[in-house]
Design a protein around this motif. Structure first.
Motif, PDB file in Angstrom:
ATOM      1  N   THR A 162       0.835  -1.199   0.000  1.00 20.31           N
ATOM      2  CA  THR A 162       0.000   0.000   0.000  1.00 20.31           C
ATOM      3  C   THR A 162       0.868   1.247   0.000  1.00 20.31           C
ATOM      4  O   THR A 162       1.749   1.398   0.839  1.00 20.31           O
ATOM      5  CB  THR A 162      -0.926   0.011   1.228  1.00 20.31           C
ATOM      6  OG1 THR A 162      -1.822  -1.101   1.148  1.00 20.31           O
ATOM      7  CG2 THR A 162      -1.742   1.296   1.289  1.00 20.31           C
ATOM      8  N   TYR A 163       0.589   2.128  -0.953  1.00 19.83           N
ATOM      9  CA  TYR A 163       1.329   3.374  -1.156  1.00 19.83           C
ATOM     10  C   TYR A 163       0.556   4.507  -0.477  1.00 19.83           C
ATOM     11  O   TYR A 163      -0.598   4.758  -0.813  1.00 19.83           O
ATOM     12  CB  TYR A 163       1.458   3.597  -2.657  1.00 19.83           C
ATOM     13  CG  TYR A 163       2.121   4.854  -3.161  1.00 19.83           C
ATOM     14  CD1 TYR A 163       1.594   6.125  -2.901  1.00 19.83           C
ATOM     15  CD2 TYR A 163       3.246   4.777  -3.984  1.00 19.83           C
ATOM     16  CE1 TYR A 163       2.190   7.277  -3.410  1.00 19.83           C
ATOM     17  CE2 TYR A 163       3.842   5.923  -4.506  1.00 19.83           C
ATOM     18  CZ  TYR A 163       3.312   7.157  -4.212  1.00 19.83           C
ATOM     19  OH  TYR A 163       3.897   8.299  -4.728  1.00 19.83           O
ATOM     20  N   LEU A 164       1.190   5.167   0.489  1.00 13.42           N
ATOM     21  CA  LEU A 164       0.616   6.344   1.127  1.00 13.42           C
ATOM     22  C   LEU A 164       1.063   7.559   0.327  1.00 13.42           C
ATOM     23  O   LEU A 164       2.256   7.849   0.242  1.00 13.42           O
ATOM     24  CB  LEU A 164       1.100   6.436   2.580  1.00 13.42           C
ATOM     25  CG  LEU A 164       0.519   7.478   3.538  1.00 13.42           C
ATOM     26  CD1 LEU A 164       0.907   8.890   3.217  1.00 13.42           C
ATOM     27  CD2 LEU A 164      -0.977   7.331   3.676  1.00 13.42           C
ATOM     28  N   ALA A 165       0.098   8.253  -0.280  1.00 15.00           N
ATOM     29  CA  ALA A 165       0.424   9.446  -1.066  1.00 15.00           C
ATOM     30  C   ALA A 165       0.251  10.679  -0.178  1.00 15.00           C
ATOM     31  O   ALA A 165      -0.861  10.990   0.255  1.00 15.00           O
ATOM     32  CB  ALA A 165      -0.485   9.549  -2.288  1.00 15.00           C
ATOM     33  N   MET A 166       1.342  11.361   0.115  1.00 17.58           N
ATOM     34  CA  MET A 166       1.302  12.560   0.941  1.00 17.58           C
ATOM     35  C   MET A 166       1.417  13.789   0.049  1.00 17.58           C
ATOM     36  O   MET A 166       1.853  13.706  -1.102  1.00 17.58           O
ATOM     37  CB  MET A 166       2.431  12.536   1.971  1.00 17.58           C
ATOM     38  CG  MET A 166       3.828  12.597   1.362  1.00 17.58           C
ATOM     39  SD  MET A 166       5.151  12.491   2.581  1.00 17.58           S
ATOM     40  CE  MET A 166       4.869  13.969   3.546  1.00 17.58           C
ATOM     41  N   GLU A 167       1.028  14.945   0.571  1.00 14.46           N
ATOM     42  CA  GLU A 167       1.065  16.158  -0.229  1.00 14.46           C
ATOM     43  C   GLU A 167       2.483  16.657  -0.471  1.00 14.46           C
ATOM     44  O   GLU A 167       2.840  17.026  -1.578  1.00 14.46           O
ATOM     45  CB  GLU A 167       0.243  17.263   0.444  1.00 14.46           C
ATOM     46  CG  GLU A 167       0.098  18.521  -0.402  1.00 14.46           C
ATOM     47  CD  GLU A 167      -0.636  18.243  -1.706  1.00 14.46           C
ATOM     48  OE1 GLU A 167      -0.092  18.592  -2.773  1.00 14.46           O
ATOM     49  OE2 GLU A 167      -1.737  17.684  -1.682  1.00 14.46           O
ATOM     50  N   GLY A 168       3.319  16.652   0.568  1.00 16.36           N
ATOM     51  CA  GLY A 168       4.662  17.199   0.418  1.00 16.36           C
ATOM     52  C   GLY A 168       4.624  18.713   0.311  1.00 16.36           C
ATOM     53  O   GLY A 168       3.591  19.338   0.534  1.00 16.36           O
ATOM     54  N   PRO A 169       5.719  19.379  -0.098  1.00 14.38           N
ATOM     55  CA  PRO A 169       6.968  18.762  -0.536  1.00 14.38           C
ATOM     56  C   PRO A 169       7.879  18.311   0.606  1.00 14.38           C
ATOM     57  O   PRO A 169       8.909  17.697   0.374  1.00 14.38           O
ATOM     58  CB  PRO A 169       7.630  19.886  -1.343  1.00 14.38           C
ATOM     59  CG  PRO A 169       7.165  21.135  -0.663  1.00 14.38           C
ATOM     60  CD  PRO A 169       5.746  20.857  -0.238  1.00 14.38           C
ATOM     61  N   GLN A 170       7.525  18.648   1.845  1.00 15.75           N
ATOM     62  CA  GLN A 170       8.338  18.199   2.972  1.00 15.75           C
ATOM     63  C   GLN A 170       8.149  16.696   3.191  1.00 15.75           C
ATOM     64  O   GLN A 170       7.121  16.130   2.845  1.00 15.75           O
ATOM     65  CB  GLN A 170       7.951  18.955   4.258  1.00 15.75           C
ATOM     66  CG  GLN A 170       8.114  20.464   4.182  1.00 15.75           C
ATOM     67  CD  GLN A 170       6.905  21.152   3.583  1.00 15.75           C
ATOM     68  OE1 GLN A 170       5.920  20.488   3.231  1.00 15.75           O
ATOM     69  NE2 GLN A 170       6.965  22.471   3.455  1.00 15.75           N
TER      70      GLN A 170
END
Length: 294
Positions: A162-170
């Motif tokens: 499972t891939y957790l997609a975070m906003e970032g860019p940090q």
């Protein structure tokens, strides 16, 4: 006729030896300009037509000019479909939440948790409403092909995660990293596969994601905080493996045929707005994405 692969990734992927009829093409879309021009050509020599048609799109643009939030995801997917792509292979750098998913390993992603908050996530909206299923966001057929290609290329590859997609860019704080790993059960973390995978489904394109592990995020007690220099070094080491995987994928036979998982028919019953109430301007913008059903 063969299926056409669209590869979304970085410079380490599209810098391919043996790409025939190579040409950078500027593609205009109703959603604005894609991240960059798209490199098209033919790769591999086992197909009846003398190589598989393929298109490479630098997700962040050549020179890495787009942040994860600013990548024009809708334009990218639209442009690849306009060029004739039927399959989308995402190749991206990711952090790992699992000891066994080590830097340098590849993971064939099986699912996503979308934590992005500042991106346009659909081609549809007011004037033409549609709801597609992303219960299974990865095309099983294309995932099988990506796994086989990784094995052929000799890459250490793990199937499923499972891939957790975070906003970032940090990058993640330690508290966030531990939450994603322990409470939410995510396996890898990145910033770019969402809404890319959702948009590919709306565009009726088969989609698979290869996560190239660069680090252990910030949860790992022996690895400390993420260092960009370490990530870059691992990315460079992964470049050859990524190219080998794509080359092996292109060598596989894939004649044009309906997707057994229905990816190419995702819009069959998804559009809810009555034909006489649809916004003509939005319908016009959807010509490549949804022209089959509109």
């Amino acid at each position: 006729m063969q299926r056409m692969i669209g590869v979304i990734g970085g410079s380490g992927v599209y810098d391919m030896e043996g790409l025939e009829q190579a040409e950078w093409q500027a593609v205009e879309t109703p959603w604005g300009a894609p991240s960059d021009e798209i490199l098209t050509g033919r790769l591999g020599g086992r197909g009846r037509l003398g190589g598989r048609p393929i298109a490479f799109l630098p997700r962040h643009g050549r020179g890495h000019v787009h942040s994860p939030t600013d990548v024009p995801y809708r334009a990218n997917i639209d442009a690849l479909k306009r060029l004739g792509c039927t399959d989308i292979l995402s190749v991206s750098a990711c952090g790992s939440f699992r000891q066994e998913l080590a830097p340098g390993d590849f993971v064939i992603v099986s699912d996503f948790i979308d934590r992005t908050v500042a991106r346009e996530k659909s081609f549809f909206g007011a004037g033409c409403v549609a709801h597609v299923s992303v219960a299974h966001p990865i095309c099983g057929r294309l995932g099988d092909m990506a796994e086989a290609a990784a094995r052929t290329a000799g890459v250490t590859c793990h199937r499923g995660g499972t891939y957790l997609a975070m906003e970032g860019p940090q990058f993640s704080s330690m508290a966030e990293s531990k939450m994603y790993r322990e409470a939410w059960g995510a396996d890898v973390i990145g910033m770019t596969n969402m809404p890319e995978a959702k948009l590919a489904r709306e565009a009726e394109l088969c989609y698979a994601s290869v996560a190239m592990i660069t680090d252990y995020d910030s949860w790992h007690p022996e690895h400390g905080s993420v260092q960009i220099t370490e990530i870059i070094a691992t990315l460079q080491a992964n470049a050859d493996n990524a190219r080998s995987l794509v080359r092996a994928l292109a060598d596989q036979e894939a004649e044009a045929s309906p997707c057994p998982h229905g990816c190419d028919r995702a819009l069959e019953h998804a559009i809810l707005t009555a034909p006489d109430r649809r916004d003509p301007a939005l319908v016009a913008k959807l010509d490549a994405v949804a022209g089959r059903v509109l």
